[in-house]
Design a protein around this motif. Sequence first.
Motif, short mmCIF file in Angstrom:
data_model
loop_
_atom_site.label_atom_id
_atom_site.label_comp_id
_atom_site.label_asym_id
_atom_site.label_seq_id
_atom_site.Cartn_x
_atom_site.Cartn_y
_atom_site.Cartn_z
N SER A 73 -2.65 0.41 -3.99
CA SER A 73 -2.55 -0.81 -3.18
C SER A 73 -2.54 -2.03 -4.10
O SER A 73 -3.15 -2.02 -5.17
CB SER A 73 -3.70 -0.90 -2.18
N THR B 66 -3.58 7.16 -4.04
CA THR B 66 -3.25 6.00 -3.20
C THR B 66 -3.13 4.78 -4.10
O THR B 66 -3.78 4.72 -5.16
CB THR B 66 -4.33 5.73 -2.14
N THR C 143 0.87 -1.18 0.00
CA THR C 143 0.00 0.00 0.00
C THR C 143 0.89 1.22 0.00
O THR C 143 1.96 1.22 0.62
CB THR C 143 -0.91 0.05 1.25
#
Length: 796
Positions: A172, A170, A152
Amino acid sequence: MAPRTKTPQPPAPHAADSHDLIRVHGARENNLKDVSIELPKRRLTVFTGVSGSGKSSLVFSTIAAESQRLINETYPAFVQGFMPTQARPDVDVLDGLTTAIIVDQQRMGSDPRSTVGTATDANAMLRILFSRLGKPHIGPPGAFAFNVPSVTASGAITVERGNKKTEKATFSRTGGMCPRCEGRGSVSDIDLTQLYDDSKSIAEGAFTIPGWKSDSWWTVRIYAESGFLDPNKPIAKFTKREMQDFLYKEPTKVKVEGSTLTFEGLIPKIQKSFLSKDREAMQPHIREFVDRAVTFATCPECEGTRLTEGARSSKIKKISIADACSMEIRDLAEWVRGLDEPSVAPLLEALQQTLDSFVEIGLGYLALDRPSGTLSGGEAQRVKMIRHLGSSLTDVTYVFDEPTIGLHPHDIRRMNDLLLRLRDKGNTVLVVEHKPEAIAIADHVVDLGPGAGTAGGTVCFEGTLEGLRASDTVTGRHLDDRAVLKDEVRKSTGALEIRGATSHNLRDVDVDIPLGVLTVITGVAGSGKSSLVHGSIPAGENVISVDQSPIKGSRRSNPATYTGLLEPIRKAFAKANGVKPALFSANSEGACPTCNGAGVIFTDLGMMASVSSPCEDCEGKRFQALVLDYHLGGRDISEVLAMSVAEAEEFFGSSGEAPLPAAHKILDRLVDVGLGYLSLGQPLTTLSGGERQRLKLATHMADKGGVYVLDEPTTGLHLADVEQLLGLLDRLVDSGKSVIVIEHHQAVMAHADWIIDLGPGAGHDGGQIVFQGTPEDLVAARSTLTGEHLAEYVGE
């Protein structure tokens, strides 16, 4: 009168159909002596001859090597730069080659993350299957891969689109790797009591690690003067902070007496300096320390499955991917056959074909999560065959190196069928082999010899099997050799008791292995022989185990360095000439400065093959001129290393030119195992598989132990050499040793004093003692597969 019709003439053969031979002219690789030979294509050719006669040099180092080199040259120069470069074999003409696929007996990599499943692509297909059908759905195929960690990340990224704009992003990725054991399935724990005595301070010499003396550079100067610890305080009285720094601190630069050094916690330092190295390559006292200090246990988080909880929770018909990988492959094949899902039909078909190939080749007893480093040489070779069985390629040259290694006579028939199937698809099959059952299926036989090493390297016979049988070659004379059952067997002097053995597939086995006799453990491949012997016999000072693990050594290693023979020879040279022993080592002070003691100069030509040429200064002798002025018994060190073992035995014998008992003892053992023809300075990399195994046996014969455990010592042995091996085993037993042999060769079974037969099948169908007694009783009972084949062999 009707006009006479002419009989139509057959059309002239097409030019393309004339290339039906592989022609080799003037092959001189290793010990080959200008070998010229023509091999028929689309036929099965078997190469025979004593161990070291030049079979591998002709098949692997000449024909297969040149085929692979020519294929590599078809790639762009950029790609070739990333590929291993290969020099052209020493041969005048090689004509009619086709693409070579080599299936050798090299052990598969022992990387802890390499398993049977990852090595054959079966895991890759299972991962896709679970990512499509698994409930609950946890992610893409990588979420089921124990080599892919979960990741992540978050941060600012700049998107260059019109006006530059910074956006928050972000990222992940769901991986299947268990974070605790990092996909290894086991965790290592370091026993701190083996690293230091916590009642002492660092200044008092608290460390108990080999080589870490209280006045050594990295203990007192770095640990004591780093400023993080008090060197005069007993380790047991360290504060929490001091203990954390002492054991786990990240590498940190510190000033010690004006020098900048790196301080690092003890645990990471031990892991880098000891645990990252190959255990087998360590010195004995270091290996002993590592065995004492490090304990391996099944990972408590993933229970040895290597996978995260998420990957284990996703199931198809109540089976997770961890369950599927731990099943025996034949059971997994049945489970896959029961899945009916049109959306993944092509994937199921491909997976089914791969799993069925395992069963067909006799490896249905393996599981996909079996570490590939634990496979025997024969199992590894058959696993490599899997990907070729269903291949649609034709007109390919398949090259096999003793494919019957590790196979019970019952399984050899199955292997023969597979080789014939590959041939019948229009492929050329070249097989290096010693077993008469495998030679029997050949369309064409090439016998090399007449002897081994310098006494070999010529073609003694070429033709059919019947022609070989009638020829007067070593192989022809021994082809129909059959050992006979002993009239009288030795009586045991005691017993090695094994109780409740459950290692791998063993089912609570109780057995007494007799001592003071020759005991043979046999049974089909996968029946539990190695589990019984290596997993249940307590390894102690009294047990010497000679297994099939490969010999470690570079091209600078040779029989003299490997057996420890060079040590007494160097000392004798030094004593006779009043100089240092280090001068007589090509890896130390005596090395020729131009080639650094290699004897050859390597020129790297980028993506082209490296060129090696003999060093002009030392003329390939590896030593500087000054060293060659010193003599022992009228010979210099390079002349001694050029001697064969048999010559050297005479030279260093009590009536030889340079009597040297320490060297003579080692040479005696080498002659004993049938390696009299090897030269002392021959690089280990040029030895055949059988030669390496016997070299290892010779070194272990010096060990002081009462019980010898040998794992298939007939591997790579010619029919004529098996007799010599039986003589050696007899001498070991007669000298008061107990010899336990894991073996499939019927000649060794017939020669045994006691046989323990495991079975009745492989995997969960095995793991039981199905017979124990004398060979005569086994033949009379014919109650097991081994009994039937042994009875057939001895003609009962």
